[in-house]
Design a protein around this motif. Structure first.
Motif, mmCIF file in Angstrom:
data_model
loop_
_atom_site.group_PDB
_atom_site.id
_atom_site.type_symbol
_atom_site.label_atom_id
_atom_site.label_comp_id
_atom_site.label_asym_id
_atom_site.label_seq_id
_atom_site.Cartn_x
_atom_site.Cartn_y
_atom_site.Cartn_z
ATOM 1 N N VAL A 145 24.516 -1.077 67.772
ATOM 2 C CA VAL A 145 25.950 -1.113 68.060
ATOM 3 C C VAL A 145 26.320 -2.462 68.679
ATOM 4 C CG1 VAL A 145 27.822 -0.054 69.365
ATOM 5 C CG2 VAL A 145 26.074 1.383 68.333
ATOM 6 N N ARG A 146 25.442 -2.959 69.565
ATOM 7 C CA ARG A 146 25.720 -4.258 70.185
ATOM 8 C C ARG A 146 25.721 -5.362 69.126
ATOM 9 N NH1 ARG A 146 21.923 -5.123 74.707
ATOM 10 N NH2 ARG A 146 23.470 -4.066 75.973
ATOM 11 N N LEU A 147 24.760 -5.323 68.212
ATOM 12 C CA LEU A 147 24.745 -6.320 67.148
ATOM 13 C C LEU A 147 26.000 -6.209 66.287
ATOM 14 C CD1 LEU A 147 23.329 -8.588 65.653
ATOM 15 C CD2 LEU A 147 22.074 -6.872 64.332
ATOM 16 N N ALA A 148 26.441 -4.979 66.029
ATOM 17 C CA ALA A 148 27.677 -4.786 65.268
ATOM 18 C C ALA A 148 28.862 -5.405 66.001
ATOM 19 C CB ALA A 148 27.917 -3.285 65.034
ATOM 20 N N ALA A 149 28.908 -5.228 67.320
ATOM 21 C CA ALA A 149 30.002 -5.802 68.112
ATOM 22 C C ALA A 149 29.967 -7.325 68.074
ATOM 23 C CB ALA A 149 29.923 -5.304 69.559
ATOM 24 N N ILE A 150 28.759 -7.884 68.176
ATOM 25 C CA ILE A 150 28.630 -9.345 68.134
ATOM 26 C C ILE A 150 29.058 -9.887 66.783
ATOM 27 C CG2 ILE A 150 26.922 -11.212 68.092
ATOM 28 C CD1 ILE A 150 25.435 -9.778 70.324
ATOM 29 N N MET A 151 28.579 -9.291 65.698
ATOM 30 C CA MET A 151 28.907 -9.792 64.363
ATOM 31 C C MET A 151 30.393 -9.641 64.067
ATOM 32 S SD MET A 151 26.059 -10.967 63.387
ATOM 33 C CE MET A 151 26.419 -11.376 61.691
ATOM 34 N N ALA A 152 30.987 -8.513 64.495
ATOM 35 C CA ALA A 152 32.418 -8.310 64.256
ATOM 36 C C ALA A 152 33.249 -9.331 65.027
ATOM 37 C CB ALA A 152 32.815 -6.890 64.652
ATOM 38 N N LEU A 175 22.952 4.070 60.804
ATOM 39 C CA LEU A 175 23.588 2.950 61.487
ATOM 40 C C LEU A 175 22.755 1.674 61.322
ATOM 41 C CD1 LEU A 175 25.685 1.696 63.373
ATOM 42 C CD2 LEU A 175 24.384 2.616 65.305
ATOM 43 N N THR A 176 21.446 1.794 61.485
ATOM 44 C CA THR A 176 20.564 0.629 61.350
ATOM 45 C C THR A 176 20.679 0.018 59.955
ATOM 46 O OG1 THR A 176 19.001 1.533 62.958
ATOM 47 C CG2 THR A 176 18.165 -0.133 61.434
ATOM 48 N N ARG A 177 20.659 0.872 58.941
ATOM 49 C CA ARG A 177 20.733 0.367 57.568
ATOM 50 C C ARG A 177 22.087 -0.269 57.289
ATOM 51 N NH1 ARG A 177 17.735 5.674 55.430
ATOM 52 N NH2 ARG A 177 15.626 4.837 55.242
ATOM 53 N N LEU A 178 23.155 0.318 57.814
ATOM 54 C CA LEU A 178 24.484 -0.229 57.580
ATOM 55 C C LEU A 178 24.626 -1.610 58.212
ATOM 56 C CD1 LEU A 178 27.402 -0.145 56.663
ATOM 57 C CD2 LEU A 178 27.970 1.122 58.745
ATOM 58 N N VAL A 179 24.247 -1.736 59.475
ATOM 59 C CA VAL A 179 24.389 -3.032 60.154
ATOM 60 C C VAL A 179 23.529 -4.080 59.460
ATOM 61 C CG1 VAL A 179 24.103 -4.262 62.327
ATOM 62 C CG2 VAL A 179 24.980 -1.928 62.343
ATOM 63 N N ASN A 180 22.339 -3.692 59.042
ATOM 64 C CA ASN A 180 21.463 -4.619 58.325
ATOM 65 C C ASN A 180 22.113 -5.085 57.029
ATOM 66 O OD1 ASN A 180 18.932 -5.982 57.927
ATOM 67 N ND2 ASN A 180 18.495 -4.474 56.344
ATOM 68 N N ALA A 194 25.930 -9.212 77.203
ATOM 69 C CA ALA A 194 24.579 -9.713 76.998
ATOM 70 C C ALA A 194 24.605 -10.673 75.823
ATOM 71 C CB ALA A 194 23.617 -8.570 76.706
ATOM 72 N N GLY A 195 23.746 -11.688 75.862
ATOM 73 C CA GLY A 195 23.644 -12.594 74.734
ATOM 74 C C GLY A 195 22.871 -11.940 73.614
ATOM 75 N N PRO A 196 22.616 -12.660 72.547
ATOM 76 C CA PRO A 196 21.901 -12.051 71.416
ATOM 77 C C PRO A 196 20.543 -11.472 71.775
ATOM 78 C CG PRO A 196 22.929 -14.106 70.744
ATOM 79 C CD PRO A 196 23.114 -14.000 72.222
ATOM 80 N N THR A 197 19.862 -12.022 72.796
ATOM 81 C CA THR A 197 18.566 -11.440 73.173
ATOM 82 C C THR A 197 18.602 -10.760 74.526
ATOM 83 O OG1 THR A 197 17.749 -13.419 74.306
ATOM 84 C CG2 THR A 197 17.418 -13.302 71.940
ATOM 85 N N GLY A 198 19.704 -10.893 75.256
ATOM 86 C CA GLY A 198 19.804 -10.295 76.579
ATOM 87 C C GLY A 198 19.187 -11.139 77.671
ATOM 88 N N ALA A 199 18.674 -12.323 77.321
ATOM 89 C CA ALA A 199 18.020 -13.168 78.321
ATOM 90 C C ALA A 199 18.750 -14.501 78.515
ATOM 91 C CB ALA A 199 16.580 -13.444 77.885
ATOM 92 N N GLU A 200 19.964 -14.622 77.966
ATOM 93 C CA GLU A 200 20.687 -15.888 78.048
ATOM 94 C C GLU A 200 21.370 -16.035 79.397
ATOM 95 O OE1 GLU A 200 19.883 -14.721 74.080
ATOM 96 O OE2 GLU A 200 20.984 -13.703 75.649
ATOM 97 N N PRO A 201 21.663 -17.295 79.788
ATOM 98 C CA PRO A 201 22.355 -17.500 81.065
ATOM 99 C C PRO A 201 23.789 -16.983 81.050
ATOM 100 C CG PRO A 201 22.094 -19.571 79.871
ATOM 101 C CD PRO A 201 21.262 -18.559 79.161
ATOM 102 N N ILE A 202 24.417 -16.962 79.886
ATOM 103 C CA ILE A 202 25.761 -16.390 79.773
ATOM 104 C C ILE A 202 25.778 -15.411 78.620
ATOM 105 C CG2 ILE A 202 26.903 -18.439 80.718
ATOM 106 C CD1 ILE A 202 27.688 -19.193 77.872
ATOM 107 N N GLY A 203 26.731 -14.489 78.662
ATOM 108 C CA GLY A 203 26.845 -13.504 77.604
ATOM 109 C C GLY A 203 27.590 -14.038 76.399
#
Length: 893
Positions: free
Chosen positions: A466-473, A430-435, A492-501
């Motif tokens: 999986v979260r990165l895959a969801a964001i990119m899709a 999964l890691t290699r595919l998303v990359n 969650a935002g790209p880093t999980g620390a953003e004020p909004i998702g």
């Protein structure tokens, strides 16, 4: 229809000038324009007083049963009988008519009296003087030679048109052998093809349509018949949609097919079911080699020899083409799209499945591993693989990863559904595919990843991928996930620390209830993810800190400034490219790819292309995203600068009220006030908005807002307002802990009337290729520079390039105030821009007076432009002129 045929017309005129009986054959593929050239020749000859007999071979009753074309000849002579006042002509015509009936009953048999009857008829036609016979579609009858030879013997000059396939038919082939001259019609040039498109009636075509058709039709783009028939077919299917004053292609990323009655499709149908199956296989598999034929024949249960014979005939008919290494492909993408459209639903999956199963059941070692892997990937999860085969697939992907990342991505995508989340190989795969998806831009491969997550969940430690895959899709498709489990990953935002998702930021969707897990990706270093998130959210201080930690300092201050400007325009593709470098491929499609074209077109003053991309975004991606809002704002800004206030208001009205992008919205609004002449209101609005956003955020785009306001304040000599805006700019720099060199230099240079500082800032703007900002800066500097003429000249050139009529009037006003001559349009290139705008406004139905008011010209100047345009293009009306695309392609004076 005869544009671009100057050489062929000249050859025909020279041939037609010769005395005595001659035969000239006009040869070319179906739809290339032979009939149009014959019609033009007929008009020319009639104007010169020459008698012409046009014969449409193969037309009317009888069709191909009329082996000698006698029926069309009889009808042609009867239609023009009064032109040929020859003794005995009626008797000769009746004889040929009786022979036509007799030969038809004999189903093509030879009549001994045919030749003398034809000789007598043509002798009567030619006895009153020079006569030219125009025989169109000579290939449509089995034996055209007897009639045409009789016409030539009588002293008539014969011009016969036939398809290029005539050389392979016995009867029509005799014409080519006997011809005194053969004129071959090839494809027209791209410029001529585009002019044909834009001459079609109806709303003006969007600028992107010709390029899409050029790609879809390939070598057939230069075939006028195919080109115009495809355009008409798109209209009939509802693919062409009026939007924003243009005729746009709905969902331009979807394939364009050939019309159903296209001659290539008819040819395939005439060759039978085997040909249709072969074309479908070639289209789905994106080409086949000779080694694939045995597998394909097994699928159809047909004979290999018969399959090869059909393949040869399809290549001979130019339906398929073979490259030097023997790989066979479709003539053009539109033909392939038509073939796939013929097939049943999911034909591509079933074909790949059958081929993969056959290879695995026979000798997989004898087949190129990449070919087998491609079939397995194309089959979805239909092909059952054992553990050793899955391992083989993963090994193949790993080998391909360094040099063939796209092929490796397909292999990983094929292996992943066959690995349950509990399998130890699942997380690294999964890691290699998303990359690889991020690296190659193949975001469609993420659908199955997200579907598997919905059904089976994911292994411990794989949630970030999986979260990165969801964001990119979601980012690239422009569609929010339908499944709640996937949707919650976007909270969650790209880093999980953003004020909004992410879902809130990109789609304006509310958070789903429940805790949000912080984001920590192994694919991208944490500092790079922090740069990405901080840049897009406008947290300049965090962005700069993370930028320097990640090594971004090595790319100089300009890299960070570019990052801020891209984020201000919601140009997510450029932001990710700047942050991730070669790890991210800038897409050409998808929401980020299309919006990037909007921004680039705007910045480079190619506003026609920018507006085309805005319309594409609206028609291709129905769900509103942050990119849609930004594109509409840019469209409103461009329309306002062009004096199209109603269009600007229309685009602004489509912007959905939301917290994002608030600074960009204010930036556009102050621009609209300024374009309308309400400069002081623009400055007041900028001060209020700037102070509020500086204190509470978001800060993304705020520098652009303040600098535009400074430019406006200086242009009206509002020194107090300019000083307050400079103070706001400096406060923003201090409070956010950042230093945007270009913004500070420009603001200080303009407010303090320091030409040297302002010039340094404009050099940075030029380097960044932000031409609209450069235009505004030049106009402001011209207010106080010792010599305003170079600044006014550059501003004038940029405004002319944009078609910004409002700004052209502002430039003339500054020239009057400074007591210098107003810059003038220099050269045909600049004049063509004005002419293009005039034609566009004619197409919108404006009168000369309205056009003059819109472009800030005198009505007499508009009339002079139109007079020159009519003379140069040969157009006879405003309606016809409106259909012509100027775009710098008009014939030069």
């Amino acid at each position: 229809m005869v544009r671009g045929r100057e050489e062929e017309l000249a050859a025909l005129r020279a041939a037609l000038a010769a005395e005595g009986g001659r035969l000239i054959v006009l040869k070319g593929p179906v739809g290339i324009g032979k009939t149009a050239l014959l019609d033009e020749t007929e008009r020319t000859l009639r104007a010169a007083g020459t008698r012409v007999l046009p014969v449409r071979m193969g037309s009317g009753p009888g069709g191909r049963d009329d082996a000698f074309g006698l029926g069309p000849l009889v009808r042609a002579v009867r239609d023009r009988f009064e032109q040929f006042q020859a003794a005995g002509l009626a008797a000769s015509l009746n004889t040929v008519a009786r022979l036509s009936d007799a030969v038809g009953r004999e189903t093509g048999g030879w009549a001994p009296s045919l030749v003398p009857a034809l000789d007598s008829l043509f002798a009567g036609l030619a006895q009153q003087g020079r006569t030219v016979v125009l025989a169109d579609d000579a290939h449509a009858v089995a034996e055209p030679a007897p009639m045409i030879a009789a016409a030539r013997r009588s002293g008539c000059l014969v011009l016969a048109a036939c398809d290029e396939s005539a050389e392979h038919a016995l009867g029509p082939g005799e014409l080519l052998a006997a011809a005194d001259q053969v004129v071959t019609l090839g494809p027209v040039s791209d410029d001529v093809a585009e002019s044909l498109l834009r001459r079609t009636p109806g709303p003006r075509l969007d600028e992107a349509v010709p390029g899409i058709l050029r790609t879809a039709l390939g070598p057939l783009f230069g075939n006028p018949g195919t080109l115009l028939a495809t355009l008409a077919d798109l209209r009939e299917r509802g693919r062409l949609t009026p939007f924003g004053g243009r005729l746009c292609l709905h969902a331009p990323s979807e394939p364009v097919e050939l019309p159903g009655d296209h001659h290539l499709l008819r040819r395939v149908a005439s060759l039978g079911d085997l040909a249709a199956h072969l074309l479908t296989a070639v289209s789905v598999l994106d080409g086949i080699s000779v080694d694939d034929l045995p597998l394909l024949t097994e699928m159809t249960g047909s004979d290999l020899t018969a399959y090869g014979r059909v393949l040869d005939r399809m290549i001979e008919a130019q339906v398929l083409i073979a490259d030097p290494v023997g790989r066979v492909g479709c003539r053009c993408p539109a033909l392939a799209a038509s073939a796939v459209g013929w097939a049943a639903n999911r034909c591509d999956v079933s074909l790949h499945t059958l081929l993969a199963e056959q290879i695995l059941a026979r000798q997989p070692d004898a087949v190129d591993p990449a070919v087998l892997a491609g079939h397995i990937a194309g089959s979805g999860s239909n092909v059952v693989l054992d553990a050793s085969q899955v391992s083989w697939l993963l090994g193949l992907a790993a080998d391909d990863e360094p040099e063939r990342p796209e092929r490796a991505a397909s292999s990983y995508a094929a292996a992943l559904p066959r690995l349950p989340p509990s399998d130890p190989q699942h997380p690294p795969t999964l890691t290699r595919l998303v990359n690889l998806v991020v690296r190659t831009g193949r975001h469609e491969l993420l659908r199955d990843v997200l579907a598997q997550y919905t059904e089976q969940g994911c292994a411990r430690g794989s949630l970030e991928e999986v979260r990165l895959a969801a964001i990119m899709a979601a980012l690239h498709s422009g569609e929010p996930p339908a499944d709640e489990a996937v949707r919650s990953l976007l909270d969650a935002g790209p880093t999980g620390a953003e004020p909004i998702g992410f879902a809130q930021w990109w789609f304006g969707l509310p958070r789903t209830p429940g805790p949000v897990t912080p984001y920590r990706s192994r694919l991208v270093p944490a500092d790079r993810m922090e740069v990405l998130s901080a840049a897009l959210s406008g947290d300049f201080a965090a962005c700069e800190r993370a930028w320097h930690r990640s090594g971004g300092a090595a790319t100089s201050r300009r890299g960070l400034d570019r990052l801020h400007h891209a984020a201000a325009m919601v140009d997510t593709a450029t932001v990710m490219r700047l942050v991730l470098g070669d790890h991210y491929r800038i897409p050409t499609t998808g929401v980020p790819g299309v919006h990037r074209r909007v921004v680039r077109g705007y910045n480079r003053a190619d506003w026609s292309q920018a507006m085309s991309a805005v319309r594409e975004l609206e028609l291709s991606y129905s769900t509103d995203t942050l990119a849609h809002q930004a594109a509409r704002l840019l469209a409103a800004d461009m329309c306002a600068a062009r004096g199209e206030s109603r269009q600007a208001a229309w685009w602004l009205g489509r912007v959905v009220p939301s917290p994002q992008p608030v600074a960009m919205r204010a930036w556009v609004r102050i621009g609209l006030f300024s374009r309308a002449g309400d400069h002081r209101r623009a400055v007041r609005l900028a001060l209020r908005a700037g102070r509020r956003l500086r204190r509470s955020g978001p800060h993304v785009g705020l520098f652009l807002l303040l600098i535009r306001a400074v430019q406006i304040a200086v242009s009206i000599d509002d020194r107090h307002g300019a000083a307050e805006l400079l103070e706001e700019t400096e406060l923003l720099c201090r409070e956010t802990g950042t230093d945007t060199q270009e913004a500070l230099l420009l603001a200080r240079g303009l407010v303090h009337r320091d030409v040297e500082l302002a010039e340094s800032a404009t050099e940075l703007t030029r380097e960044r290729e932000d031409l609209p900002s450069l235009l505004d800066s030049c106009l402001a500097i011209a207010r106080f520079a010792e010599d305003p003429r170079p600044w006014l000249r550059e501003a004038h050139e940029l405004a002319t390039r944009c078609g910004a009529s409002v700004l052209l009037e502002h430039i003339r006003a500054v020239a009057r105030e400074r007591g210098v001559p107003a810059p003038r349009v220099r050269g045909r290139g600049a004049q063509a821009v004005t002419e293009q705008r005039i034609v566009e406004l004619v197409g919108e139905g404006l009168t000369n007076g309205q056009i003059a008011l819109r472009l800030q010209l005198s009505e007499k100047t508009v009339e002079n432009h139109l007079t020159r345009l009519f003379a140069r293009t040969g157009c006879r009306s405003r309606v016809e002129l409106a259909a012509v695309s100027l775009g710098g392609r008009l014939t030069r004076d």
